[in-house]
Design a protein around this motif. Structure first.
Motif, mmCIF file in Angstrom:
data_model
loop_
_atom_site.group_PDB
_atom_site.id
_atom_site.type_symbol
_atom_site.label_atom_id
_atom_site.label_comp_id
_atom_site.label_asym_id
_atom_site.label_seq_id
_atom_site.Cartn_x
_atom_site.Cartn_y
_atom_site.Cartn_z
ATOM 1 N N THR A 43 93.605 14.294 -59.951
ATOM 2 C CA THR A 43 94.639 13.797 -59.056
ATOM 3 C C THR A 43 95.225 12.524 -59.647
ATOM 4 O OG1 THR A 43 93.068 12.439 -57.804
ATOM 5 C CG2 THR A 43 93.404 14.709 -57.031
ATOM 6 N N GLY A 45 95.775 8.637 -58.822
ATOM 7 C CA GLY A 45 95.316 7.590 -57.914
ATOM 8 C C GLY A 45 96.471 7.043 -57.091
ATOM 9 N N ARG A 46 96.323 7.022 -55.779
ATOM 10 C CA ARG A 46 97.429 6.619 -54.907
ATOM 11 C C ARG A 46 97.766 5.147 -55.029
ATOM 12 N NH1 ARG A 46 92.952 6.742 -52.288
ATOM 13 N NH2 ARG A 46 92.456 5.397 -50.524
ATOM 14 N N TRP A 80 89.476 11.665 -53.631
ATOM 15 C CA TRP A 80 90.365 12.665 -54.226
ATOM 16 C C TRP A 80 91.270 13.287 -53.157
ATOM 17 C CZ3 TRP A 80 90.082 17.529 -52.303
ATOM 18 C CH2 TRP A 80 88.869 17.988 -51.799
ATOM 19 N N ASN A 83 94.010 10.854 -52.397
ATOM 20 C CA ASN A 83 94.988 10.912 -53.479
ATOM 21 C C ASN A 83 95.916 12.116 -53.333
ATOM 22 O OD1 ASN A 83 93.946 8.574 -54.620
ATOM 23 N ND2 ASN A 83 92.676 9.666 -56.090
#
Length: 150
Positions: A43, A45-46, A80, A83
């Protein structure tokens, strides 16, 4: 403390080591974990914008891949999953195959059928759900066409 229906997993291969061995061997080591199939989910990372990879048990529903955001029944969702809710485009590795996917949380209507698929793969998910008040999401990962090379 023993929970009814809980099968303690062998955790000798987990985390960063699981991911590294899976990548190094194209899943020859790590694809099967405690008798069940795993994939690598990468993913974005936000907060960091950096790639983040997790090894996850998966099931299949047609062409889609299914994963469960259980975190072992923790009251909070795994990172995850957070994200993916911020950026649903991701990549999975299944053995040597790398696939771009788009993620979505299963709807309330489809969740019972998909949950059953996943508990047939890993019965502990029912125990994890019993540990928390949080509804544990089923995540559907749908393969998407690869972007054309620039």
């Amino acid at each position: 403390m023993s929970e009814p229906g809980y099968r303690p997993p062998d955790i000798s291969l987990r985390g960063a080591e699981h991911i590294a061995r899976y990548r190094e061997t194209d899943g020859a080591v790590g694809y099967e974990w405690n008798g069940v199939p795993t994939l690598l989910l990468t993913t974005t990372g936000r907060r960091s914008g950096q790639p983040r990879t997790s090894a996850l048990i998966f099931g299949r529903d047609g062409d889609d891949y299914l994963v469960i955001a259980s975190k072992g029944g923790s009251p909070t969702a795994p990172l995850w999953y957070e994200n993916l809710t911020a950026q649903p485009a991701a990549e999975i590795q299944v053995r040597a195959q790398h696939l771009p996917v788009v993620a979505r949380t299963a709807s309330d209507e489809e969740k019972p059928r998909l949950w059953k698929i996943m508990t047939e793969v890993w019965p502990n998910y029912d125990v994890y759900q019993a540990r928390t008040e949080r509804p544990i999401p089923v995540v559907v990962l749908s393969p998407t066409p690869a972007a054309p090379a620039a």
